[in-house]
Enzyme design. Structure first.
Site, PDB file in Angstrom:
ATOM      1  CG  HIS A 178      29.759  84.021  53.140  1.00 22.66           C
ATOM      2  ND1 HIS A 178      28.656  84.102  53.941  1.00 22.66           N
ATOM      3  CD2 HIS A 178      30.820  83.995  53.982  1.00 22.66           C
ATOM      4  CE1 HIS A 178      29.020  84.129  55.222  1.00 22.66           C
ATOM      5  NE2 HIS A 178      30.346  84.059  55.273  1.00 22.66           N
ATOM      6  CB  CYS A 226      30.653  83.474  60.015  1.00 21.46           C
ATOM      7  SG  CYS A 226      29.972  84.325  58.591  1.00 21.46           S
ATOM      8  CG  LEU A 227      33.494  89.151  60.302  1.00 19.62           C
ATOM      9  CD1 LEU A 227      34.070  90.206  59.364  1.00 19.62           C
ATOM     10  CD2 LEU A 227      33.891  89.425  61.743  1.00 19.62           C
ATOM     11  CG  HIS A 249      33.895  80.704  55.860  1.00 21.62           C
ATOM     12  ND1 HIS A 249      33.551  80.250  57.116  1.00 21.62           N
ATOM     13  CD2 HIS A 249      33.290  81.926  55.725  1.00 21.62           C
ATOM     14  CE1 HIS A 249      32.766  81.168  57.704  1.00 21.62           C
ATOM     15  NE2 HIS A 249      32.599  82.191  56.876  1.00 21.62           N
ATOM     16  CD  GLU A 250      34.968  84.774  53.689  1.00 18.75           C
ATOM     17  OE1 GLU A 250      33.906  85.318  53.360  1.00 18.75           O
ATOM     18  OE2 GLU A 250      35.340  84.657  54.863  1.00 18.75           O
ATOM     19  CD  GLN A 275      30.393  87.681  55.499  1.00 24.58           C
ATOM     20  OE1 GLN A 275      31.448  87.551  54.910  1.00 24.58           O
ATOM     21  NE2 GLN A 275      30.265  87.417  56.786  1.00 24.58           N
ATOM     22  N   GLY A 290      38.301  87.426  56.535  1.00 28.13           N
ATOM     23  CA  GLY A 290      37.692  87.292  55.211  1.00 28.13           C
ATOM     24  C   GLY A 290      36.290  87.877  55.219  1.00 28.13           C
TER      25      GLY A 290
END
Ligand code: NI
Length: 175
Positions: free
Chosen positions: A144, A98-99, A140-141, A51, A46
């Protein structure tokens, strides 16, 4: 398509509240394409637009699973202006990563099921139920988009430790 740079903790942009998308323009489609390429390259399941430093309410996701033949069953999905309409009282715990916080994983407890509303790349409105890894990933997304990171759910001790580690690493890169 192009791979974009993923911003990393402690980049302050990760704390921005992203803006709603008014219209699905060619630029938005291009951004979504680039986000898929960036996400697959990372690799991750995701990605939120912030990001890649774009403060827009846009998420890409692919909860691809390998089937019995070992082939990847790819399901690329785009969520524009996603909202959580309701959440279950029942919770589940998944190990999240997380990226933007590479190579750091911790267990997070969240509602096990959520109902979401979003528009797709054709501007069509959808409502659907999410559970399992899908529920965790979409929460989670969406976090963000509101400047929230999964480390915010950890103890202060753990959060301070990871923040310190990434702040030091960022300083080393600058030198
Ligand atoms: Ni993330």
């Amino acid at each position: 398509m192009a791979i974009r740079e993923i911003i990393i903790l402690p980049d302050k942009q990760l704390r921005l509240v992203s803006k709603p998308i008014e219209k699905v323009t060619p630029e938005i489609r291009k951004l979504a394409d680039d986000m898929f390429e960036t996400m697959y390259d990372a690799p991750g399941i995701g990605l939120a637009a912030i990001q890649v430093a774009q403060p827009l309410r846009l998420i890409t996701m692919d909860l691809a699973k390998k089937n019995d033949e070992g082939e990847v069953d790819s399901k690329p999905r785009v969520f524009i202006n996603p909202e959580i309409i309701s959440s279950s009282e029942e919770t589940s715990v998944y190990e999240e990563g997380c990226l933007s916080i590479p190579e750091y994983y911790e267990e997070v407890e969240r509602p096990a099921k959520v109902r979401i509303r979003f528009i797709d790349l054709d501007g069509k409105l959808h409502e659907e139920n999410a559970e399992g890894i899908y529920a965790t990933c979409i929460q989670h997304e969406i976090d963000h988009l509101n400047g929230v990171l999964f480390v915010d759910y950890l103890s202060k001790l753990k959060r301070d430790r990871v923040l310190k580690k990434f702040t030091k690493a960022a300083k080393r890169t600058e030198e």
